[in-house]
Design a protein around this motif. Sequence first.
Motif, mmCIF file in Angstrom:
data_model
loop_
_atom_site.group_PDB
_atom_site.id
_atom_site.type_symbol
_atom_site.label_atom_id
_atom_site.label_comp_id
_atom_site.label_asym_id
_atom_site.label_seq_id
_atom_site.Cartn_x
_atom_site.Cartn_y
_atom_site.Cartn_z
ATOM 1 N N ALA A 54 0.719 -1.405 0.056
ATOM 2 C CA ALA A 54 -0.076 0.021 0.016
ATOM 3 C C ALA A 54 0.947 1.227 0.134
ATOM 4 O O ALA A 54 0.590 2.297 -0.674
ATOM 5 C CB ALA A 54 -0.900 -0.266 1.195
ATOM 6 N N ARG A 55 1.952 1.150 0.723
ATOM 7 C CA ARG A 55 2.850 2.353 0.757
ATOM 8 C C ARG A 55 3.558 2.750 -0.944
ATOM 9 O O ARG A 55 3.417 3.667 -1.268
ATOM 10 C CB ARG A 55 4.033 2.106 1.532
ATOM 11 N N MET A 56 3.773 1.388 -1.550
ATOM 12 C CA MET A 56 4.080 1.609 -2.812
ATOM 13 C C MET A 56 3.114 2.246 -3.637
ATOM 14 O O MET A 56 3.105 3.164 -4.374
ATOM 15 C CB MET A 56 4.617 0.242 -3.474
ATOM 16 N N GLY A 57 1.653 1.665 -3.454
ATOM 17 C CA GLY A 57 0.645 1.879 -4.406
ATOM 18 C C GLY A 57 0.396 3.679 -4.096
ATOM 19 O O GLY A 57 0.065 4.179 -4.978
ATOM 20 N N ALA A 58 0.519 4.105 -3.076
ATOM 21 C CA ALA A 58 0.233 5.469 -2.629
ATOM 22 C C ALA A 58 1.065 6.218 -3.487
ATOM 23 O O ALA A 58 0.631 7.307 -3.928
ATOM 24 C CB ALA A 58 0.367 5.694 -1.032
#
Length: 264
Positions: free
Chosen positions: A181-185
């Motif tokens: 999710a940190r990558m996706g953000a």
Amino acid sequence: ASLADELPRAAVVLDHAKGLVRETLERARRGEPPDVGECEGVVAPVVESVMRNASALTTLIRLRNQDDYSYMHSVSVSVLMVVLGRELGLDEAACHEAGLAGLLHDVGKALIPNEILNKPGRLTDEEFAIVRTHPRRGYDLLREGGLTRFAPLDVCLHHHERYDGAGYPDGLAGEGIDRWARMGAICDVFDAVTSDRAYKAGWDPAHSLTQMGSWKGQFDRPMLASFIRALGVFPIGALVRLSSEKLAVVAQSQPGHPRQPVVR
């Protein structure tokens, strides 16, 4: 592969991916979950293209008009997730998961009325509250379709979480937000701010990275640094001024020489 060799192959990959996302979002508007098998069939060529030459797809995803945004955003985030995964040292299978997560991350937007998504002015509090439901609605739709894999579910649900805890829908913070999710953000925001929309013109890639770096508390800082390295100090498409005072557009990055891109 050289950029010249990979560009035509990447164009075919991009065209196929865009068509599938259009079908997927139209299906989602009818309340039907995505066909994950079909999506994986699109992600595999994306991963292969990035592994051959990441610059080809990252160049082509910038060549679009604002009418394509709803379809191309998911494709672009998929490409950027693979590029970032490669920079982080993920193996090919993990890069495939990252690409699938990017492709499906915004499926919940299909359930939000277009008049709200494409509103040219500022959203009201009530309209923004509706927009904020899209991660949960997308997550529920993916679960309804039988998807159980963590990465795409987590990115769909949590790509609007912030590192300082001020995001939504769950207010997660720091390491409580999973790596996916940190990558996706990061990938989601970069593509959004560099895209032309009905209500704003997109920013230049280099300016976008500078701005993202100045937003305290929004992103995982080391991961953002990896994202900048992956795209290059001067991303393809960036406008630069040379020491001769001439203006140029970055056409290609040079591995090992991040401050010496090929320009036109």
